[in-house]
Enzyme design. Structure first.
Site, PDB file in Angstrom:
ATOM      1  N   HIS A 100       2.080   0.350 -13.259  1.00 48.20           N
ATOM      2  CA  HIS A 100       2.895  -0.837 -13.527  1.00 48.20           C
ATOM      3  C   HIS A 100       4.377  -0.444 -13.488  1.00 48.20           C
ATOM      4  O   HIS A 100       4.763   0.569 -14.086  1.00 48.20           O
ATOM      5  CB  HIS A 100       2.519  -1.427 -14.888  1.00 48.20           C
ATOM      6  CG  HIS A 100       3.230  -2.711 -15.160  1.00 48.20           C
ATOM      7  ND1 HIS A 100       2.830  -3.912 -14.601  1.00 48.20           N
ATOM      8  CD2 HIS A 100       4.348  -2.978 -15.887  1.00 48.20           C
ATOM      9  CE1 HIS A 100       3.652  -4.863 -14.989  1.00 48.20           C
ATOM     10  NE2 HIS A 100       4.582  -4.332 -15.760  1.00 48.20           N
ATOM     11  N   GLY A 140       0.774  -1.247   0.000  1.00 50.10           N
ATOM     12  CA  GLY A 140       0.000   0.000   0.000  1.00 50.10           C
ATOM     13  C   GLY A 140       0.797   1.286   0.000  1.00 50.10           C
ATOM     14  O   GLY A 140       0.286   2.336   0.394  1.00 50.10           O
ATOM     15  N   SER A 141       2.056   1.243  -0.493  1.00 50.92           N
ATOM     16  CA  SER A 141       2.816   2.503  -0.496  1.00 50.92           C
ATOM     17  C   SER A 141       2.218   3.495  -1.498  1.00 50.92           C
ATOM     18  O   SER A 141       2.230   4.707  -1.254  1.00 50.92           O
ATOM     19  CB  SER A 141       4.296   2.248  -0.789  1.00 50.92           C
ATOM     20  OG  SER A 141       4.475   1.778  -2.095  1.00 50.92           O
ATOM     21  N   ASN A 142       1.663   2.985  -2.597  1.00 46.91           N
ATOM     22  CA  ASN A 142       1.005   3.903  -3.546  1.00 46.91           C
ATOM     23  C   ASN A 142      -0.284   4.460  -2.958  1.00 46.91           C
ATOM     24  O   ASN A 142      -0.624   5.624  -3.179  1.00 46.91           O
ATOM     25  CB  ASN A 142       0.732   3.199  -4.877  1.00 46.91           C
ATOM     26  CG  ASN A 142       1.986   3.108  -5.724  1.00 46.91           C
ATOM     27  OD1 ASN A 142       2.411   4.092  -6.314  1.00 46.91           O
ATOM     28  ND2 ASN A 142       2.606   1.937  -5.750  1.00 46.91           N
ATOM     29  N   MET A 174      -3.915  -7.554  -6.942  1.00 50.98           N
ATOM     30  CA  MET A 174      -3.351  -8.739  -7.562  1.00 50.98           C
ATOM     31  C   MET A 174      -4.380  -9.645  -8.246  1.00 50.98           C
ATOM     32  O   MET A 174      -4.181 -10.849  -8.340  1.00 50.98           O
ATOM     33  CB  MET A 174      -2.535  -9.539  -6.520  1.00 50.98           C
ATOM     34  CG  MET A 174      -1.364  -8.765  -5.953  1.00 50.98           C
ATOM     35  SD  MET A 174      -0.318  -7.996  -7.219  1.00 50.98           S
ATOM     36  CE  MET A 174       0.545  -9.441  -7.822  1.00 50.98           C
ATOM     37  N   ARG A 175      -5.480  -9.056  -8.682  1.00 47.59           N
ATOM     38  CA  ARG A 175      -6.490  -9.846  -9.413  1.00 47.59           C
ATOM     39  C   ARG A 175      -6.794  -9.183 -10.739  1.00 47.59           C
ATOM     40  O   ARG A 175      -6.846  -7.962 -10.812  1.00 47.59           O
ATOM     41  CB  ARG A 175      -7.779  -9.940  -8.611  1.00 47.59           C
ATOM     42  CG  ARG A 175      -7.601 -10.846  -7.483  1.00 47.59           C
ATOM     43  CD  ARG A 175      -8.858 -11.276  -6.822  1.00 47.59           C
ATOM     44  NE  ARG A 175      -8.443 -12.160  -5.767  1.00 47.59           N
ATOM     45  CZ  ARG A 175      -8.228 -13.448  -5.912  1.00 47.59           C
ATOM     46  NH1 ARG A 175      -8.465 -14.035  -7.060  1.00 47.59           N
ATOM     47  NH2 ARG A 175      -7.795 -14.183  -4.919  1.00 47.59           N
TER      48      ARG A 175
HETATM   49  C1  GRF Z   1       3.782  -1.333  -7.344  1.00 46.88           C
HETATM   50  O1  GRF Z   1       5.109  -1.584  -7.696  1.00 46.88           O
HETATM   51  C2  GRF Z   1       2.897  -1.215  -8.559  1.00 46.88           C
HETATM   52  O2  GRF Z   1       3.574  -0.732  -9.672  1.00 46.88           O
HETATM   53  C3  GRF Z   1       2.480  -2.651  -8.783  1.00 46.88           C
HETATM   54  O3  GRF Z   1       2.307  -3.184  -7.499  1.00 46.88           O
HETATM   55  C4  GRF Z   1       3.165  -2.512  -6.587  1.00 46.88           C
HETATM   56  C5  GRF Z   1       2.311  -2.083  -5.435  1.00 46.88           C
HETATM   57  O4  GRF Z   1       3.096  -1.535  -4.400  1.00 46.88           O
HETATM   58  N1  GRF Z   1       1.280  -2.712  -9.610  1.00 46.88           N
HETATM   59  P1  GRF Z   1       2.401  -0.892  -3.125  1.00 46.88           P
HETATM   60  O5  GRF Z   1       1.478  -1.972  -2.546  1.00 46.88           O
HETATM   61  O6  GRF Z   1       1.637   0.314  -3.567  1.00 46.88           O
HETATM   62  O7  GRF Z   1       3.511  -0.563  -2.185  1.00 46.88           O
END
Ligand code: GRF
Length: 201
Positions: free
Chosen positions: A108, A11-13, A89-90
């Site tokens: 991505h 969940g860093s994004n 992841m789905r």
């Molecule tokens: C990121 O590297 C994104 O590009 C990919 O999954 C990862 C998710 O990272 N689709 P986070 O859970 O947001 O840290």
């Protein structure tokens, strides 16, 4: 505008986007986190940020169609306008994609179309590629595919390790994803015949 973030892991994004919303830099209401993994750390982040968590465990549903119907019901109930996939992841079905066409973004960790798949960073590193990058795009019916909104290239130096490369990529992700959402909300992302044009003025 109402935003939903879909995530399954760290969940860093999620946090990078939340931070900019909190600072008033992105004018959107982050209404829900949709998460399919009860163990995911992103749930803790959402609770801390006071964002409602919708936990949908695929195991609780007979079919993917039932699983997605449950999600769509929640999206409709919360009047979601935009979905940001952030490590979800789905794969979403073509029917789901059609219902939210050009309203589901994904991030991505490569310069698509290069290095599709779940191991994009490792693949670029192991292939000894001289560069890789980050892509934010709308999803379509194919995997890691669809109209590209923003991309940024990242050099892979000889001195890079997999860990240092991951760090560089995540740093770019945390800048690029909020930026793409902001441009979309400002009406600066236009889509014609499956091609995106972005005005940065
Ligand atoms: C990121 O590297 C994104 O590009 C990919 O999954 C990862 C998710 O990272 N689709 P986070 O859970 O947001 O840290």
């Amino acid at each position: 505008m109402n935003l939903a973030i879909f995530a399954s892991g760290r969940g860093s994004n999620f946090s990078a986007i939340t931070k900019e919303i909190k600072q008033g830099k992105i004018k959107v209401k982050l209404v829900i986190l949709v998460c399919d993994n009860p163990e995911a750390y992103v749930i803790k982040r959402a609770l801390r940020a006071k964002v409602k968590v919708i936990l949908v465990n695929r195991r609780d549903f007979k079919s993917r169609a039932d699983f997605e119907t449950a999600i769509i019901q929640r999206l409709e109930c919360y009047k979601i306008d935009l979905i940001a996939l952030a490590g979800f992841m789905r794969l979403l079905s073509p029917a789901f994609v059609r219902q939210y066409r050009n309203r589901i973004m994904n991030i991505h960790p490569s310069l698509l179309p290069a290095f599709k798949g779940a191991h994009a960073i490792e693949d670029a590193f192991n292939r000894k590629s001289s560069s890789t990058g980050v892509t934010v795009h709308f999803i379509d019916e194919k995997v890691d595919h669809g109209p590209i909104i923003l991309q940024e290239e990242i050099e892979i130096r000889r001195s890079d390790t997999l860990t240092s490369l991951e760090k560089k990529i995540h740093a770019v992700e945390h800048k690029l994803y909020p930026q793409a959402i902001k441009l979309f909300l400002q009406g600066k992302v236009r889509i014609r015949r499956r091609r995106v044009s972005v005005s940065t003025l």
